[in-house]
Design a protein around this motif. Structure first.
Motif, PDB file in Angstrom:
ATOM      1  N   ILE A 156      21.418  10.407   8.404  1.00  0.00           N
ATOM      2  CA  ILE A 156      20.185   9.646   8.266  1.00  0.00           C
ATOM      3  C   ILE A 156      19.667   9.749   6.843  1.00  0.00           C
ATOM      4  CG2 ILE A 156      18.659  11.495   9.053  1.00  0.00           C
ATOM      5  CD1 ILE A 156      18.272   7.750   9.814  1.00  0.00           C
ATOM      6  N   GLY A 180      23.138  -3.229  12.593  1.00  0.00           N
ATOM      7  CA  GLY A 180      23.329  -2.088  13.469  1.00  0.00           C
ATOM      8  C   GLY A 180      24.658  -2.158  14.177  1.00  0.00           C
ATOM      9  N   ARG A 205      24.646   4.994  18.470  1.00  0.00           N
ATOM     10  CA  ARG A 205      24.007   3.698  18.224  1.00  0.00           C
ATOM     11  C   ARG A 205      23.145   3.850  16.972  1.00  0.00           C
ATOM     12  NH1 ARG A 205      22.813  -0.530  21.862  1.00  0.00           N
ATOM     13  NH2 ARG A 205      21.547  -2.064  20.774  1.00  0.00           N
ATOM     14  N   SER A 206      23.164   2.848  16.138  1.00  0.00           N
ATOM     15  CA  SER A 206      22.325   2.883  14.948  1.00  0.00           C
ATOM     16  C   SER A 206      21.804   1.476  14.666  1.00  0.00           C
ATOM     17  CB  SER A 206      23.113   3.392  13.735  1.00  0.00           C
ATOM     18  OG  SER A 206      24.175   2.502  13.441  1.00  0.00           O
ATOM     19  N   HIS A 207      20.648   1.432  14.023  1.00  0.00           N
ATOM     20  CA  HIS A 207      20.061   0.136  13.664  1.00  0.00           C
ATOM     21  C   HIS A 207      19.179   0.360  12.444  1.00  0.00           C
ATOM     22  CE1 HIS A 207      19.886  -3.913  15.472  1.00  0.00           C
ATOM     23  NE2 HIS A 207      18.938  -4.048  14.570  1.00  0.00           N
TER      24      HIS A 207
END
Length: 107
Positions: A40, A95, A102-104
């Motif tokens: 992140i 994403g 999961r990423s966005h």
């Protein structure tokens, strides 16, 4: 080599099954889908650089081509016209998801 060998116990999240058991690192044959691994903190640095007044990553013409002011027809970013895009407002997004992760991003 494998991704697990390259990453070791580094700062990258490990995907988990729904039952919260770790599934470990994996790759898929849909290159380059699911091949980007970042923390992140790395994603935050990327977005800060991309949105800086003088973007150190891309030339101004390249950035305008990638993220048009119309919020449509973006390159690798979803705008108003994309299936997964935000239909109203001035938002670019991107994403993805694979088993356990999961990423966005919103810009």
């Amino acid at each position: 080599w494998t991704l697990a060998d390259a990453l070791g116990a580094g700062p990258v999240a490990v995907p988990h099954f729904a039952g919260r058991l770790p599934m470990g690192y994996y790759g898929v044959a849909e290159y380059p889908a699911a091949q980007l691994r970042a923390s992140i903190g790395d994603l935050g640095k990327y977005l800060c650089a991309l949105t800086a007044p003088s973007c150190p990553l891309l030339s101004a013409p390249s950035l305008r081509e990638m993220l048009p002011a119309s919020f449509t027809a973006g390159l690798a970013w979803w705008g108003r016209d994309a299936t997964y895009g935000v239909r109203e407002g001035s938002v670019w997004s991107h994403g993805g998801f694979m088993p356990g992760v999961r990423s966005h991003l919103y810009l």
